[in-house]
Scaffold this active site. Structure first.
Site, PDB file in Angstrom:
ATOM      1  N   HIS A  64       0.625  -1.398   0.101  1.00 26.42           N
ATOM      2  CA  HIS A  64       0.284  -0.107  -0.081  1.00 26.42           C
ATOM      3  C   HIS A  64       0.824   0.729  -0.018  1.00 26.42           C
ATOM      4  O   HIS A  64       1.954   1.498   0.405  1.00 26.42           O
ATOM      5  CB  HIS A  64      -0.742   0.227   1.152  1.00 26.42           C
ATOM      6  CG  HIS A  64      -2.051   0.994   1.013  1.00 26.42           C
ATOM      7  ND1 HIS A  64      -1.832   1.910   1.355  1.00 26.42           N
ATOM      8  CD2 HIS A  64      -3.428   0.758   1.451  1.00 26.42           C
ATOM      9  CE1 HIS A  64      -3.408   2.471   1.001  1.00 26.42           C
ATOM     10  NE2 HIS A  64      -4.011   1.582   1.204  1.00 26.42           N
ATOM     11  N   GLY A 108       0.317  -5.166   1.793  1.00 20.23           N
ATOM     12  CA  GLY A 108      -0.572  -5.510   0.985  1.00 20.23           C
ATOM     13  C   GLY A 108      -0.784  -5.987  -0.498  1.00 20.23           C
ATOM     14  O   GLY A 108      -1.259  -6.452  -0.957  1.00 20.23           O
ATOM     15  N   TYR A 138      -4.925  -4.887  10.473  1.00 24.34           N
ATOM     16  CA  TYR A 138      -5.253  -5.288   8.923  1.00 24.34           C
ATOM     17  C   TYR A 138      -6.725  -5.246   9.028  1.00 24.34           C
ATOM     18  O   TYR A 138      -7.243  -5.750  10.464  1.00 24.34           O
ATOM     19  CB  TYR A 138      -4.468  -6.268   8.620  1.00 24.34           C
ATOM     20  CG  TYR A 138      -4.577  -6.317   7.165  1.00 24.34           C
ATOM     21  CD1 TYR A 138      -3.389  -5.421   6.576  1.00 24.34           C
ATOM     22  CD2 TYR A 138      -4.669  -7.350   6.426  1.00 24.34           C
ATOM     23  CE1 TYR A 138      -3.092  -5.518   5.076  1.00 24.34           C
ATOM     24  CE2 TYR A 138      -4.591  -6.901   4.388  1.00 24.34           C
ATOM     25  CZ  TYR A 138      -3.990  -6.572   4.447  1.00 24.34           C
ATOM     26  OH  TYR A 138      -3.433  -5.978   3.275  1.00 24.34           O
TER      27      TYR A 138
END
Ligand code: YXS
Length: 259
Positions: A64, A108, A138
């Site tokens: 991410h 991610g 998460y």
């Protein structure tokens, strides 16, 4: 420079992340480009889709884009977060999505590869599940994807230590399908795709959707979900979450205090 490269040949689509300078961090623009390409290939009824980075990268994807994570007061991985959207696109794509991996896969991006249907990695690839390194709580469906990729002990080791796992160990643990020399990466992917193309696309599509439906069929009650969301909110509103992101952006080691 375009964010992705894409190609389509004999029913096989390829999406190549093309942001090496940003280590293919899964930014909103990059994911938007990936999803646009995948939607087009869905229209063309692609029989297989290969998701890859450019040849020779040291980092397949740095995960991410940390700069896009909210500093607090907002779920960093909510339903409309780009990472959540691209994972759903892969999971619902009506043909096998094969991750062709070289270099490091972080955070991610690990979930992106684990959401794929098969993973072929070159020998030096590594996989690191990193929420705890940054203080990120998460999200539940993301953790479900990790749980589907590895055993109870392994997924906990990866999540709690945030240490990269080598391709060889990932293969031994069944996290990836094949580990090959770099020179053999494309041919191994082509071999797998060739087998897929020999089989019935409608049968494959319905089997894939049944796998997804059954994998996500978990009896979690509204009360359980609300409790988890409340716990996650405490974390993404915590000092530690802010410290994790700030330390990363300031290129220093975070000091977590448990508050
Ligand atoms: O200093 P500049 O501006 O050149 O930028 C540096 C890094 O800040 C940047 N960069 C990133 N920017 C946004 N998001 C990222 N995920 C990210 N990763 C790196 O890229 C420039 C070069 O990075 P640098 O100097 O560290 O390169 P390196 O070759 O020394 O090291 C490569 C890595 C991948 C080992 C290192 O960049 C790294 O550890 N990156 C963070 C990997 C990571 O923890 N990703 C998780 C992101 S958060 C996420 O995916 C989920 C929310 S969660 O955490 O819950 O899983």
């Amino acid at each position: 420079m375009s964010l992705i490269l894409s190609s389509y040949e004999n029913g096989v689509a390829t999406v190549t992340m093309n942001q090496p300078r940003k280590l293919n961090a899964l930014s909103e623009p990059l994911i938007h480009a990936m999803m646009e390409a995948m939607a087009g290939f869905r229209e063309r009824k692609a029989r297989a889709l290969v998701l890859r980075a450019m040849d020779g990268v040291k980092v397949w994807s740095a995960g991410h884009d940390v700069k896009e994570l909210p500093l607090s007061r907002r779920d960093p991985l909510g339903w409309d977060d780009p990472l959540r959207m691209v994972v759903r696109e892969i999971e619902t794509f009506p043909a096998p999505v094969i991750a062709m991996v070289e270099g490091g896969v972080w955070g991610g991006a690990c979930e992106v590869t684990f959401a794929c249907d098969m993973v072929v990695a070159e020998r030096d690839a590594t996989f690191a599940v990193t929420p705890a390194k940054l203080g990120v709580p998460y999200n539940t469906t993301g953790l479900l994807n990790f749980m589907h990729a590895a055993s109870r002990m392994i997924v906990r080791e990866m999540a709690f230590t945030a240490q990269p796992v080598s391709a060889a160990r990932a293969e031994m643990l069944g996290i990836v399908n094949y580990v090959v020399e770099k020179a053999d990466l494309q041919s191994k992917v082509d071999e797998l795709v060739g087998h897929v193309l020999n089989n019935a696309p409608l049968s494959i599509a319905v089997i894939k959707e049944q796998f997804r439906t059954m994998e996500s069929a978990h009896s979690i009650t509204p009360r359980m979900f609300e409790r988890i969301q409340g716990m996650r909110r405490e974390v993404y509103d915590s000092d530690d979450y802010r410290e994790g992101l700030t330390a990363f952006l300031e290129k220093r080691k975070p000091t977590f205090t448990g508050t």
